[in-house]
Design a protein around this motif. Sequence first.
Motif, PDB file in Angstrom:
ATOM      1  N   PHE A  85       0.881  -1.168   0.000  1.00 40.87           N
ATOM      2  CA  PHE A  85       0.000   0.000   0.000  1.00 40.87           C
ATOM      3  C   PHE A  85       0.920   1.219   0.000  1.00 40.87           C
ATOM      4  O   PHE A  85       1.313   1.715   1.063  1.00 40.87           O
ATOM      5  CB  PHE A  85      -0.880  -0.061   1.259  1.00 40.87           C
ATOM      6  CG  PHE A  85      -1.693   1.166   1.543  1.00 40.87           C
ATOM      7  CD1 PHE A  85      -2.389   1.823   0.535  1.00 40.87           C
ATOM      8  CD2 PHE A  85      -1.798   1.653   2.847  1.00 40.87           C
ATOM      9  CE1 PHE A  85      -3.152   2.958   0.812  1.00 40.87           C
ATOM     10  CE2 PHE A  85      -2.558   2.779   3.140  1.00 40.87           C
ATOM     11  CZ  PHE A  85      -3.237   3.434   2.115  1.00 40.87           C
ATOM     12  N   PRO A  86       1.307   1.691  -1.193  1.00 37.92           N
ATOM     13  CA  PRO A  86       2.364   2.699  -1.291  1.00 37.92           C
ATOM     14  C   PRO A  86       2.098   3.985  -0.518  1.00 37.92           C
ATOM     15  O   PRO A  86       3.048   4.639  -0.073  1.00 37.92           O
ATOM     16  CB  PRO A  86       2.456   2.967  -2.799  1.00 37.92           C
ATOM     17  CG  PRO A  86       1.988   1.683  -3.418  1.00 37.92           C
ATOM     18  CD  PRO A  86       0.905   1.198  -2.510  1.00 37.92           C
ATOM     19  N   ALA A  87       0.823   4.360  -0.315  1.00 36.84           N
ATOM     20  CA  ALA A  87       0.547   5.617   0.394  1.00 36.84           C
ATOM     21  C   ALA A  87       0.769   5.510   1.898  1.00 36.84           C
ATOM     22  O   ALA A  87       0.729   6.521   2.603  1.00 36.84           O
ATOM     23  CB  ALA A  87      -0.893   6.072   0.112  1.00 36.84           C
ATOM     24  N   ALA A  88       1.006   4.305   2.399  1.00 38.99           N
ATOM     25  CA  ALA A  88       1.140   4.134   3.848  1.00 38.99           C
ATOM     26  C   ALA A  88       2.337   4.902   4.396  1.00 38.99           C
ATOM     27  O   ALA A  88       2.251   5.520   5.452  1.00 38.99           O
ATOM     28  CB  ALA A  88       1.256   2.653   4.207  1.00 38.99           C
ATOM     29  N   SER A  89       3.450   4.843   3.689  1.00 40.47           N
ATOM     30  CA  SER A  89       4.667   5.523   4.141  1.00 40.47           C
ATOM     31  C   SER A  89       5.670   5.508   2.997  1.00 40.47           C
ATOM     32  O   SER A  89       5.547   4.701   2.076  1.00 40.47           O
ATOM     33  CB  SER A  89       5.265   4.804   5.355  1.00 40.47           C
ATOM     34  OG  SER A  89       5.859   3.579   4.946  1.00 40.47           O
ATOM     35  N   PRO A  90       6.664   6.376   3.037  1.00 38.35           N
ATOM     36  CA  PRO A  90       7.681   6.357   1.971  1.00 38.35           C
ATOM     37  C   PRO A  90       8.380   5.009   1.871  1.00 38.35           C
ATOM     38  O   PRO A  90       8.711   4.556   0.780  1.00 38.35           O
ATOM     39  CB  PRO A  90       8.663   7.458   2.410  1.00 38.35           C
ATOM     40  CG  PRO A  90       7.848   8.374   3.262  1.00 38.35           C
ATOM     41  CD  PRO A  90       6.857   7.506   3.962  1.00 38.35           C
ATOM     42  N   ASP A  91       8.567   4.322   3.006  1.00 42.24           N
ATOM     43  CA  ASP A  91       9.213   3.010   2.974  1.00 42.24           C
ATOM     44  C   ASP A  91       8.349   1.994   2.248  1.00 42.24           C
ATOM     45  O   ASP A  91       8.853   1.148   1.507  1.00 42.24           O
ATOM     46  CB  ASP A  91       9.478   2.497   4.396  1.00 42.24           C
ATOM     47  CG  ASP A  91      10.658   3.206   5.043  1.00 42.24           C
ATOM     48  OD1 ASP A  91      11.349   3.963   4.329  1.00 42.24           O
ATOM     49  OD2 ASP A  91      10.869   3.000   6.250  1.00 42.24           O
ATOM     50  N   ASP A  92       7.027   2.065   2.487  1.00 39.97           N
ATOM     51  CA  ASP A  92       6.125   1.137   1.816  1.00 39.97           C
ATOM     52  C   ASP A  92       6.161   1.384   0.304  1.00 39.97           C
ATOM     53  O   ASP A  92       6.189   0.444  -0.484  1.00 39.97           O
ATOM     54  CB  ASP A  92       4.694   1.308   2.344  1.00 39.97           C
ATOM     55  CG  ASP A  92       4.514   0.674   3.720  1.00 39.97           C
ATOM     56  OD1 ASP A  92       4.136  -0.501   3.776  1.00 39.97           O
ATOM     57  OD2 ASP A  92       4.763   1.355   4.732  1.00 39.97           O
ATOM     58  N   LEU A  93       6.170   2.654  -0.091  1.00 41.35           N
ATOM     59  CA  LEU A  93       6.229   2.981  -1.517  1.00 41.35           C
ATOM     60  C   LEU A  93       7.505   2.433  -2.137  1.00 41.35           C
ATOM     61  O   LEU A  93       7.475   1.782  -3.181  1.00 41.35           O
ATOM     62  CB  LEU A  93       6.151   4.502  -1.709  1.00 41.35           C
ATOM     63  CG  LEU A  93       5.896   4.988  -3.141  1.00 41.35           C
ATOM     64  CD1 LEU A  93       5.199   6.348  -3.133  1.00 41.35           C
ATOM     65  CD2 LEU A  93       7.156   5.078  -3.998  1.00 41.35           C
ATOM     66  N   GLU A  94       8.605   2.638  -1.431  1.00 45.69           N
ATOM     67  CA  GLU A  94       9.890   2.193  -1.943  1.00 45.69           C
ATOM     68  C   GLU A  94       9.951   0.669  -2.090  1.00 45.69           C
ATOM     69  O   GLU A  94      10.499   0.145  -3.060  1.00 45.69           O
ATOM     70  CB  GLU A  94      11.013   2.700  -1.024  1.00 45.69           C
ATOM     71  CG  GLU A  94      12.409   2.240  -1.373  1.00 45.69           C
ATOM     72  CD  GLU A  94      12.854   2.598  -2.790  1.00 45.69           C
ATOM     73  OE1 GLU A  94      12.262   3.501  -3.399  1.00 45.69           O
ATOM     74  OE2 GLU A  94      13.792   1.927  -3.283  1.00 45.69           O
ATOM     75  N   ALA A  95       9.340  -0.033  -1.129  1.00 46.18           N
ATOM     76  CA  ALA A  95       9.340  -1.502  -1.194  1.00 46.18           C
ATOM     77  C   ALA A  95       8.572  -1.970  -2.429  1.00 46.18           C
ATOM     78  O   ALA A  95       9.016  -2.871  -3.145  1.00 46.18           O
ATOM     79  CB  ALA A  95       8.720  -2.087   0.074  1.00 46.18           C
ATOM     80  N   VAL A  96       7.429  -1.353  -2.706  1.00 45.74           N
ATOM     81  CA  VAL A  96       6.635  -1.735  -3.881  1.00 45.74           C
ATOM     82  C   VAL A  96       7.416  -1.388  -5.158  1.00 45.74           C
ATOM     83  O   VAL A  96       7.444  -2.165  -6.114  1.00 45.74           O
ATOM     84  CB  VAL A  96       5.259  -1.027  -3.871  1.00 45.74           C
ATOM     85  CG1 VAL A  96       4.472  -1.371  -5.139  1.00 45.74           C
ATOM     86  CG2 VAL A  96       4.458  -1.413  -2.628  1.00 45.74           C
ATOM     87  N   ARG A  97       8.063  -0.220  -5.160  1.00 45.55           N
ATOM     88  CA  ARG A  97       8.820   0.196  -6.330  1.00 45.55           C
ATOM     89  C   ARG A  97       9.946  -0.793  -6.652  1.00 45.55           C
ATOM     90  O   ARG A  97      10.144  -1.189  -7.800  1.00 45.55           O
ATOM     91  CB  ARG A  97       9.405   1.597  -6.107  1.00 45.55           C
ATOM     92  CG  ARG A  97       9.788   2.338  -7.393  1.00 45.55           C
ATOM     93  CD  ARG A  97      10.659   3.570  -7.105  1.00 45.55           C
ATOM     94  NE  ARG A  97      11.892   3.208  -6.423  1.00 45.55           N
ATOM     95  CZ  ARG A  97      12.968   2.694  -7.022  1.00 45.55           C
ATOM     96  NH1 ARG A  97      12.979   2.503  -8.324  1.00 45.55           N
ATOM     97  NH2 ARG A  97      14.033   2.380  -6.309  1.00 45.55           N
ATOM     98  N   ARG A  98      10.648  -1.212  -5.602  1.00 44.67           N
ATOM     99  CA  ARG A  98      11.733  -2.170  -5.830  1.00 44.67           C
ATOM    100  C   ARG A  98      11.215  -3.484  -6.405  1.00 44.67           C
ATOM    101  O   ARG A  98      11.839  -4.085  -7.279  1.00 44.67           O
ATOM    102  CB  ARG A  98      12.466  -2.474  -4.512  1.00 44.67           C
ATOM    103  CG  ARG A  98      13.469  -1.411  -4.135  1.00 44.67           C
ATOM    104  CD  ARG A  98      14.056  -1.661  -2.774  1.00 44.67           C
ATOM    105  NE  ARG A  98      14.924  -2.827  -2.753  1.00 44.67           N
ATOM    106  CZ  ARG A  98      15.540  -3.247  -1.634  1.00 44.67           C
ATOM    107  NH1 ARG A  98      15.361  -2.609  -0.490  1.00 44.67           N
ATOM    108  NH2 ARG A  98      16.314  -4.304  -1.678  1.00 44.67           N
ATOM    109  N   ILE A  99      10.071  -3.937  -5.900  1.00 44.86           N
ATOM    110  CA  ILE A  99       9.492  -5.189  -6.415  1.00 44.86           C
ATOM    111  C   ILE A  99       9.077  -4.998  -7.872  1.00 44.86           C
ATOM    112  O   ILE A  99       9.307  -5.867  -8.717  1.00 44.86           O
ATOM    113  CB  ILE A  99       8.308  -5.636  -5.526  1.00 44.86           C
ATOM    114  CG1 ILE A  99       8.833  -6.087  -4.158  1.00 44.86           C
ATOM    115  CG2 ILE A  99       7.504  -6.749  -6.207  1.00 44.86           C
ATOM    116  CD1 ILE A  99       7.773  -6.278  -3.106  1.00 44.86           C
ATOM    117  N   ALA A 100       8.485  -3.829  -8.170  1.00 43.52           N
ATOM    118  CA  ALA A 100       8.078  -3.553  -9.557  1.00 43.52           C
ATOM    119  C   ALA A 100       9.288  -3.584 -10.481  1.00 43.52           C
ATOM    120  O   ALA A 100       9.256  -4.189 -11.558  1.00 43.52           O
ATOM    121  CB  ALA A 100       7.377  -2.193  -9.632  1.00 43.52           C
TER     122      ALA A 100
END
Lengths: 545, 545
Positions: B47-62
């Motif tokens: 859930f990228p909007a949860a925090s910058p870390d969450d966004l970054e984790a999704v981005r890396r997986i993408a």
Amino acid sequence: MDNYVRIFDTTLRDGEQSPGATMTSAEKLEVARALAKLGVDVMEAGFPAASPDDLEAVRRIAVEVGNPTDGSRPPIICGLARASKNDIDKAWEAVQHAARPRIHTFLATSEIHMKYKLKMDREQVLDRVIQMVGYARSLCEDVEFSPEDAGRSDPEFLYLVLGEAIKAGATTLNIPDTVGYTTPDEFGALIEGIIKNTPGIENCIVSTHCHNDLGLATANTLAGIRAGARQAEVTINGIGERAGNTSLEEIVMALHTRRPVFNLATGIDTTQIMHVSKLVSNYTGIVVQPNKAIVGANAFAHEAGIHQDGMLKNQLTYEIMRPEMVGVTQSRLVLGKHSGRHAFKTRLSELGYPLNETDLDKAFERFKALADKKKTITDADLDALVADEFYQPSEVFVLDGLQVACGTMGMPTATVRLRGPDGATHIQAAIGTGPVDAAYKAIDAIVQAPSTLLEFAVHAVTEGIDALGEVTVRIEGTNGYHSLNAQKETERSRTFGGHGADTDIIVASAKAYLAALNKLLVVTGKYGSAETPATQGLTAWSRKE
Amino acid sequence: MDNYVRIFDTTLRDGEQSPGATMTSAEKLEVARALAKLGVDVMEAGFPAASPDDLEAVRRIAVEVGNPTDGSRPPIICGLARASKNDIDKAWEAVQHAARPRIHTFLATSEIHMKYKLKMDREQVLDRVIQMVGYARSLCEDVEFSPEDAGRSDPEFLYLVLGEAIKAGATTLNIPDTVGYTTPDEFGALIEGIIKNTPGIENCIVSTHCHNDLGLATANTLAGIRAGARQAEVTINGIGERAGNTSLEEIVMALHTRRPVFNLATGIDTTQIMHVSKLVSNYTGIVVQPNKAIVGANAFAHEAGIHQDGMLKNQLTYEIMRPEMVGVTQSRLVLGKHSGRHAFKTRLSELGYPLNETDLDKAFERFKALADKKKTITDADLDALVADEFYQPSEVFVLDGLQVACGTMGMPTATVRLRGPDGATHIQAAIGTGPVDAAYKAIDAIVQAPSTLLEFAVHAVTEGIDALGEVTVRIEGTNGYHSLNAQKETERSRTFGGHGADTDIIVASAKAYLAALNKLLVVTGKYGSAETPATQGLTAWSRKE
């Protein structure tokens, strides 16, 4: 058709059959008492033909739980028997002492089971069912018959077998999906077909017995009930062989929570569910995963924001059951260093441990010692403390002292002092790969009961680094102790569990191992052929003194 | 309608939301890799909007999992967004790097959620859906929409909302039973009604998203699929909030085992199931109970008699699946003291750990040290060893030495030496209620990161008293570190897990606690604002050197 679903609990039979779930006679009795308090209609107390110990355990439950002295309606006490005279005699020998005894006999009806397991044809199976159900009925008014592997049986043959079983005297017909193979639609249709096509079934109770191999046990059982079954065979926490049986708690709470859909009632006191769940998990050493429905640690977990809001309506946006309904107490902090004997006694009694004065003294002493080390004492701590203090098999060897040195420099060393059955103390030191290994090797050097450690687990009973550690172990005697599996007709090697609790996990580990070894020594008859019969609850059990 | 069921895995989003399941960015990436190898069609990476870390984790997986370099078809990488521009922008920012990105947006449609949570009326909800689905579609071709709490929504309103979502550009319509309230008949009828009554639905994929509060998630999902859903949202081991989500393994194996009934296929490589199950259990610290369907330790347990017989036909009397099908290896003994580097490398590779030469050297060294202490090294030992050696967050403090004395005489004492981020070594001694408590107090005295220990568990990785002990802990920072829950819009306090393995459980306990503290320090930004981005698998991770 009435709207009451009978809950038939088989935790003590099908549940106890799962790897490592072996319970002592005293533990079974305690679980049976808790099941009676929970309000189960029938409890299958065991398979008496498996061994003399199994027979004795069922007999004790029939005598003590099957005849309540407080005026409450006694649960039916049931014993399992293969379709043979010897098994049925043994079952009757065990259950006849109950106010309401039942004999449950079974024979497989699927082609694969008849051909490869029974090596019998249809006619032989039919004959055997007629004879053995008839024989059981000549002994006992309440007879249940199960066509094993019904889920994979030819429905037409099933109708025939069940019809003859009814004529021979069966009063409950239980339909097992032995291998957990069916879907809810299939299982519902099976029950519907049986009710529609079996002659005489209108005077009998139809029952379901589902396994969870594909994760469908609860749905299959509910489909069977909707199709007209009025007994559900279940276990606490869904324990049982392989992926286990249908969970009692899921069936009961689904019927309860969706009452308008099912319009069916059970006799279960749902507020007892959590307590019985913990008791069974403790005694069998089979953990409940946090995401288990109803009884998992997270099943009712909420986040801070929700609680702060505090509005019931708002809670219902994400909650379909109230935790209190299954006996989850919301208050986590219950007792502390300054709590008195009265508060302690009250809380224990609320938790379902009505200790007498002598036991209370001992428990209170342990509580005070724990409260000196640990700021807050929760219900979970009390459960662990009571289990550690009282729910132990007869002790053969007692831990008298332990000293351990370990760490990253290697050479973990333990020195153990035990008091043996001869009253003498024995002391041994050993080194190991770690402190637990070292302590166990030292214990082995004294006890001399060759065994293999199958499982070892520790968990913190509560939060905080000063928490009480609870250790559960499971061992198997190297010389083997076997017990007969009713269905597979194979001897299974029995395994023995032990648990121990202490703020020092190495001490708790030593206690747990010793408890398992003592269980092995007692059950295999190496020291005393059986446990001393319990007379009234906890007080008669052998205790640490 | 095609006969292919898309498997949408939400272990990294809905699963990671369960208490204590918090994973680091590196752990999420590793799970994403394993999910891709398992063959999931879609993975909801967070859930990228949860925090910058969450966004970054999704981005890396993408970036890394969404663009396979080996020519395999990339999985769809999905990001969750509430029905708001900001959330959708964040989701797109994270997933756009994948070859096949998806945005998943949702809004509640049940009366109770609209009234108490959203404080919006039907018209406002409908407007918001049209706008936000349209906005998502303007960014991304693949848009999924979920009417939250569909299980308790008015079907007529659902048809209307879903029809408008389709017009606005939604390509997948996911129907959540958010609170795990429905029965299979109800959920099947809901899906059937939606397919029959929603305009334009013939060009979309209908999806199920069930929760297991009443133990019915698997049955509900299968009922939805039979009614025409062609995507199932699931998690590994069924983890998730409360009683969790539908289990991936149960759905896949039910469809597989009962192929003639369902006549449906998935793209899952079932032989990977056990490996992914263990990986997720390790990283989240959420144990799998022995009687869990498919992936529980007892799910395929057999007794000696059956194996000795050895006839496949006879096995089928009690077995509906072959253990090899889900990746359960029958051989328990794999390697020993005399196994060479080549055999070791081969086995690791078979287990899914393709280490490079440098990592292999380190792992082999650990293996040899373990083989000196322990007679036989099993797959489970290797899993624990690799997890302990490589799958750790960036290390801030490293355990350099530990010395412990404890036992029944009281005064458990631990001395701990740590190497800190400054490169200097620090040493502290402390006494505690037990050896673990003492060691943790000594660590606390050095690390100075106030936290509360929420969970502590040890289990023996394999049988035998010389077994490797694996410790998992979960802590919560006292100063709080919060993350947004997409559905409840509440801030949740994040918790951090750590694991450690050693033959000495006190050493393993110290490692696990230190791993959790390091995770807390890294994630809260106390030391380094985020983990170093991984470049290619294990090698880029921070390791113990």
